[in-house]
Design a protein around this motif. Structure first.
Motif, mmCIF file in Angstrom:
data_model
loop_
_atom_site.group_PDB
_atom_site.id
_atom_site.type_symbol
_atom_site.label_atom_id
_atom_site.label_comp_id
_atom_site.label_asym_id
_atom_site.label_seq_id
_atom_site.Cartn_x
_atom_site.Cartn_y
_atom_site.Cartn_z
ATOM 1 N N PHE A 61 -5.705 9.258 -45.305
ATOM 2 C CA PHE A 61 -4.710 8.840 -46.287
ATOM 3 C C PHE A 61 -3.704 9.947 -46.540
ATOM 4 N N GLU A 62 -2.535 9.515 -46.978
ATOM 5 C CA GLU A 62 -1.512 10.434 -47.473
ATOM 6 C C GLU A 62 -1.029 9.910 -48.807
ATOM 7 N N LEU A 63 -0.885 10.803 -49.758
ATOM 8 C CA LEU A 63 -0.335 10.461 -51.063
ATOM 9 C C LEU A 63 1.148 10.797 -51.004
ATOM 10 N N PHE A 64 1.984 9.781 -51.187
ATOM 11 C CA PHE A 64 3.404 9.938 -50.894
ATOM 12 C C PHE A 64 4.249 9.179 -51.915
ATOM 13 N N PRO A 65 5.433 9.642 -52.283
ATOM 14 C CA PRO A 65 6.136 10.859 -51.854
ATOM 15 C C PRO A 65 5.432 12.127 -52.353
ATOM 16 N N SER A 66 5.621 13.202 -51.632
ATOM 17 C CA SER A 66 4.908 14.437 -51.938
ATOM 18 C C SER A 66 5.811 15.533 -52.473
ATOM 19 N N TYR A 67 7.099 15.203 -52.719
ATOM 20 C CA TYR A 67 8.005 16.245 -53.194
ATOM 21 C C TYR A 67 7.742 16.581 -54.671
ATOM 22 N N ALA A 92 10.615 3.997 -48.971
ATOM 23 C CA ALA A 92 12.025 4.369 -48.863
ATOM 24 C C ALA A 92 12.580 4.554 -50.268
ATOM 25 N N ALA A 93 13.847 4.889 -50.323
ATOM 26 C CA ALA A 93 14.546 4.956 -51.609
ATOM 27 C C ALA A 93 15.804 4.105 -51.499
ATOM 28 N N LEU A 94 16.195 3.530 -52.601
ATOM 29 C CA LEU A 94 17.426 2.762 -52.648
ATOM 30 C C LEU A 94 18.369 3.435 -53.630
ATOM 31 N N ARG A 95 19.544 3.808 -53.146
ATOM 32 C CA ARG A 95 20.567 4.345 -54.040
ATOM 33 C C ARG A 95 21.424 3.180 -54.528
ATOM 34 N N ILE A 96 21.430 2.975 -55.837
ATOM 35 C CA ILE A 96 22.213 1.891 -56.440
ATOM 36 C C ILE A 96 23.408 2.534 -57.131
ATOM 37 N N GLU A 131 24.879 9.863 -63.400
ATOM 38 C CA GLU A 131 26.033 9.336 -64.131
ATOM 39 C C GLU A 131 26.539 8.021 -63.551
ATOM 40 N N ASP A 132 26.646 7.938 -62.229
ATOM 41 C CA ASP A 132 27.210 6.724 -61.637
ATOM 42 C C ASP A 132 26.335 6.118 -60.547
ATOM 43 N N PHE A 133 25.074 6.545 -60.484
ATOM 44 C CA PHE A 133 24.144 5.916 -59.537
ATOM 45 C C PHE A 133 22.713 6.206 -59.973
ATOM 46 N N ALA A 134 21.794 5.497 -59.343
ATOM 47 C CA ALA A 134 20.370 5.764 -59.549
ATOM 48 C C ALA A 134 19.670 5.693 -58.202
ATOM 49 N N ASP A 135 18.698 6.567 -57.993
ATOM 50 C CA ASP A 135 17.844 6.508 -56.812
ATOM 51 C C ASP A 135 16.492 5.944 -57.229
ATOM 52 N N VAL A 136 16.075 4.881 -56.538
ATOM 53 C CA VAL A 136 14.826 4.197 -56.871
ATOM 54 C C VAL A 136 13.897 4.250 -55.664
ATOM 55 N N VAL A 137 12.733 4.838 -55.821
ATOM 56 C CA VAL A 137 11.735 4.889 -54.751
ATOM 57 C C VAL A 137 10.979 3.564 -54.758
ATOM 58 N N MET A 138 10.729 3.002 -53.562
ATOM 59 C CA MET A 138 10.039 1.706 -53.493
ATOM 60 C C MET A 138 9.454 1.491 -52.105
ATOM 61 N N HIS A 139 8.643 0.442 -51.979
ATOM 62 C CA HIS A 139 8.144 0.063 -50.670
ATOM 63 C C HIS A 139 9.325 -0.240 -49.752
ATOM 64 N N LYS A 140 9.204 0.089 -48.483
ATOM 65 C CA LYS A 140 10.319 -0.050 -47.536
ATOM 66 C C LYS A 140 10.802 -1.494 -47.450
ATOM 67 N N ASP A 141 9.884 -2.455 -47.381
ATOM 68 C CA ASP A 141 10.317 -3.849 -47.253
ATOM 69 C C ASP A 141 11.043 -4.326 -48.506
ATOM 70 N N LYS A 164 15.909 7.793 -47.042
ATOM 71 C CA LYS A 164 14.529 8.261 -46.943
ATOM 72 C C LYS A 164 14.083 8.727 -48.324
ATOM 73 N N ALA A 165 12.795 8.607 -48.605
ATOM 74 C CA ALA A 165 12.300 8.990 -49.934
ATOM 75 C C ALA A 165 12.627 10.444 -50.254
ATOM 76 N N GLU A 166 12.595 11.301 -49.234
ATOM 77 C CA GLU A 166 12.862 12.725 -49.455
ATOM 78 C C GLU A 166 14.324 13.009 -49.790
ATOM 79 N N GLU A 167 15.187 12.035 -49.576
ATOM 80 C CA GLU A 167 16.614 12.236 -49.817
ATOM 81 C C GLU A 167 17.041 11.884 -51.238
ATOM 82 N N THR A 168 16.099 11.482 -52.070
ATOM 83 C CA THR A 168 16.440 11.145 -53.442
ATOM 84 C C THR A 168 16.930 12.381 -54.194
#
Length: 261
Positions: A61-67, A92-96, A131-141, A164-168
């Motif tokens: 197993f890996e516990l992720f994200p690990s940052y 993954a992460a979604l930038r909104i 201020e003008d966006f949010a990064d949301v970590v979530m399942h890739k699908d 990528k999750a690490e890019e948040t």
């Protein structure tokens, strides 16, 4: 295989207990079917409880994200014979990006918009609001689904980008700083000052399981808290002991607290 029922009985919080059961079931499924699977997002306390159980199965197993600073994480479970996995296939992460100049969006706005698409909170991780966006970590699908489905939050037009999750871009959740003077560092004393309750009522709230310390239900009013502890009080929210600032002339503890909003 060991019987984990006594271990489950040790967990007082039913929500946490159910989470641990589900993750244990997923580990068993991976072991039997020789496939890779990802769990729901979970808090640090529940994750800590899961690890001893997962180690009883022939899985890795890996516990992720690990940052650093990441609070909500998933277990990526995979067969014991596999050498490695690509974590970005599962999380993954979604930038909104908020394209409106007239209304700022809050943590609640971003989360509410995702859940309005029929997505369970357990399939999303941390949300970092800028201020003008949010990064949301979530399942890739889920990230792919939201990417193609989300166009408005309220009346605000938004655009999305999968990362990528690490890019948040980490940012602490919005909060207000409050100062309290408490007679001690006992949990019921903190609850009394935060919730503006009597000492007796605060003690009853703790005994009733309405208060968590670092995501774990704490039922002892006399439990001592310390700098850095996260306290969750049902119907009042989350509070972090940011700094112990010394003692007042009357002998009370000066405590700086972050109230997350």
């Amino acid at each position: 295989m060991k019987d984990f029922e006594k271990y489950y009985d040790f967990i007082k919080d039913e929500e946490t207990k159910n989470t641990v059961r589900k993750i244990a079931d997923k580990a068993s499924y991976v072991e039997k079917n020789f496939i890779t699977a990802v769990t729901e997002f979970t808090n640090p306390y529940a994750a800590e409880l899961c690890i001893p159980i997962i180690k009883n199965y022939d899985v890795k197993f890996e516990l992720f994200p690990s940052y650093e600073h990441c609070e909500r994480k998933v277990f990526i479970l995979y067969p014991d014979y596999m050498g490695s996995i690509d974590r970005n296939e599962y999380v993954a992460a979604l930038r909104i990006m908020n394209r409106s100049k007239f209304k700022d969006l809050s943590h609640k706005d971003y989360l509410g918009s995702i859940m309005s698409l029929g997505i369970d909170r357990n399939r999303t991780g941390d949300i970092y609001v800028h201020e003008d966006f949010a990064d949301v970590v979530m399942h890739k699908d889920i990230a792919e689904y939201v990417h193609f489905s989300l166009e408005l939050i309220g009346r605000n037009k938004v655009e999305t980008q999968i990362l990528k999750a690490e890019e948040t871009a980490f940012k602490e959740q919005q909060h207000e700083l409050i100062m309290i003077n408490a007679s001690s560092l006992r949990l019921d004393s903190l609850v009394k000052n935060i919730a503006n309750k009597s000492r007796e009522d605060s003690s009853d709230m703790v005994k009733s399981g309405l208060v968590k310390v670092n995501f774990k239900v704490e039922e002892k009013p006399s439990a001592e808290v310390k700098e850095g502890d996260m306290i969750s009080i049902a119907k009042y929210g989350r509070f972090k002991i940011h700094r112990l600032s010394g003692i007042t002339k009357s002998g009370k503890n000066k405590i700086e607290i972050k109230h997350y909003i």
